[in-house]
Design a protein around this motif. Structure first.
Motif, PDB file in Angstrom:
ATOM      1  N   LEU A  74       6.235  -0.073  -0.539  1.00 41.44           N
ATOM      2  CA  LEU A  74       6.129   1.357  -1.165  1.00 41.44           C
ATOM      3  C   LEU A  74       5.650   1.314  -2.551  1.00 41.44           C
ATOM      4  CD1 LEU A  74       9.638   2.519   0.372  1.00 41.44           C
ATOM      5  CD2 LEU A  74       7.362   3.076   1.019  1.00 41.44           C
ATOM      6  N   GLU A  75       5.538   0.256  -3.071  1.00 43.11           N
ATOM      7  CA  GLU A  75       5.198   0.352  -4.592  1.00 43.11           C
ATOM      8  C   GLU A  75       3.935   0.780  -4.618  1.00 43.11           C
ATOM      9  OE1 GLU A  75       5.247  -3.664  -6.127  1.00 43.11           O
ATOM     10  OE2 GLU A  75       7.312  -4.099  -5.326  1.00 43.11           O
ATOM     11  N   GLU A  76       3.112   0.837  -3.837  1.00 38.26           N
ATOM     12  CA  GLU A  76       1.761   1.646  -4.071  1.00 38.26           C
ATOM     13  C   GLU A  76       1.375   2.911  -3.115  1.00 38.26           C
ATOM     14  OE1 GLU A  76      -0.487   0.745  -6.512  1.00 38.26           O
ATOM     15  OE2 GLU A  76       0.684  -0.931  -6.960  1.00 38.26           O
ATOM     16  N   ASN A  77       2.397   2.737  -2.392  1.00 39.07           N
ATOM     17  CA  ASN A  77       2.271   3.790  -1.288  1.00 39.07           C
ATOM     18  C   ASN A  77       3.556   4.510  -0.850  1.00 39.07           C
ATOM     19  OD1 ASN A  77       1.455   6.010   0.574  1.00 39.07           O
ATOM     20  ND2 ASN A  77       0.944   4.505   2.006  1.00 39.07           N
ATOM     21  N   LEU A  78       4.182   5.608  -1.448  1.00 39.72           N
ATOM     22  CA  LEU A  78       5.127   6.270  -1.036  1.00 39.72           C
ATOM     23  C   LEU A  78       5.288   7.077   0.140  1.00 39.72           C
ATOM     24  CD1 LEU A  78       6.857   6.994  -4.517  1.00 39.72           C
ATOM     25  CD2 LEU A  78       7.674   5.308  -3.025  1.00 39.72           C
TER      26      LEU A  78
END
Length: 318
Positions: A74-78
């Motif tokens: 999730l750090e780059e894509n929520l």
């Protein structure tokens, strides 16, 4: 009634672990309908169609359910989290990586957050205001996580903070196991491996057969499978899986494991074909207690025997 039960409104203090690849919407719905808290395990890169297909199982439940994510994914894509939040889960579990942005998004939506911990440093992070619930996962547990502390000492450490609810995880597969962690101060139990052979669990029949044929001595904690697949798990998060030909060769000899594109494709094919001699079957030491394929409701029915065990124990020490 514990504070966590008041928060979520479940009948049984049993959560199915959010096992990506096994805990889909069908299992989560069955666990929730049986009185526990069903958790959907989200893979690193879920498709939009997959998200909506799983969420449809739980969207209209009048019982609590949740969804679990790998923090690093999730750090780059929520977007996967945003998509699930549209279905109003009761709980979002975010672990293994920087959970800050994802936890903030869940809180903005008014959803409780949980984080798995595997050592004292993880506990310190989980005490921040953006995490509501602590999942104390010992190294006995299946799937990814740390292998530094066993469930019992980690549970004692987590319960000593006296501020946030604690769910115990790792090696819990029977009513006696649930009784033990509840007596030790946990608000609930996080049970994964026990549900791997549930009829509602996703996964090929070969994987379920391997689980049913395995015992307490048949698991291994290793990074070999992740290295072979070139997955971006940080080194401190290995995985506990059933031992197989691949782990027998490389688990104790990672230096000789060459992460080639050819091996990655071979492993990918093995996973698609459920070749359990090569592909990982993630399971914890509680695999000893998985003896038949059952419905999730039947598993819950067995596990709820913890009440009688606790009552008998109390009488023994009166």
């Amino acid at each position: 009634m514990s504070d966590l039960q008041r928060l979520l409104g479940y009948r049984e203090p049993i959560f199915n672990a959010s096992m990506a690849g096994a805990a889909g919407g069908a299992l989560a719905a069955a666990v929730s309908q049986a009185g526990g808290v069903g958790m959907i395990g989200v893979p690193a890169t879920p498709t939009e169609d997959w998200i909506h297909a799983q969420a449809r199982y739980v969207a209209n439940l009048d019982t609590p359910w949740g969804v679990g994510f790998m923090g690093w994914a999730l750090e780059e894509n929520l977007e996967p989290l945003e998509a699930f939040l549209e279905y109003d889960p009761s709980l979002v579990a975010i672990s293994f990586g920087d959970v800050t942005r994802a936890a903030a998004l869940a809180h903005e939506a008014g959803v409780l957050t949980a984080m798995q911990i595997g050592n004292a440093a993880d506990l310190d992070r989980a005490m921040a205001d953006d995490i509501d619930i602590i999942i104390a996962r010992g190294g006995e547990g299946g799937g990814h996580g740390r292998n530094e502390v066993a469930t019992l000492p980690l549970l004692q450490l987590a319960c000593a903070q006296h501020h946030k609810p604690v769910i115990a995880a790792g090696g819990i597969g029977t009513a006696h196991g649930i009784a033990a962690v509840l007596a030790g101060g946990a608000d609930a139990a996080w049970v994964g491996t026990r549900f791997l052979a549930a009829s509602e669990a996703t996964g090929h029949a070969n994987l379920k057969a391997a689980v049913l044929a395995s015992g307490i001595d048949d698991t291994v904690y290793t990074r070999a499978f992740d290295i072979a697949q070139q997955l971006p798990w940080e080194p401190q998060y290995g995985g506990r899986a059933l031992s197989n030909d691949f782990s027998d060769r490389y688990a104790a000899d990672l230096e000789s494991l060459l992460a080639t594109d050819a091996l990655r494709e071979q492993m990918k094919q093995a996973r698609s074909e459920a070749d359990v001699s090569l592909a990982p079957v993630y399971a914890g030491q509680a695999v000893e207690f998985v003896n038949e394929e059952q419905s999730a409701a039947a598993v819950i029915e067995e596990l709820r025997g913890f009440r009688q065990i606790l009552a008998q124990t109390a009488r023994r020490f009166e």
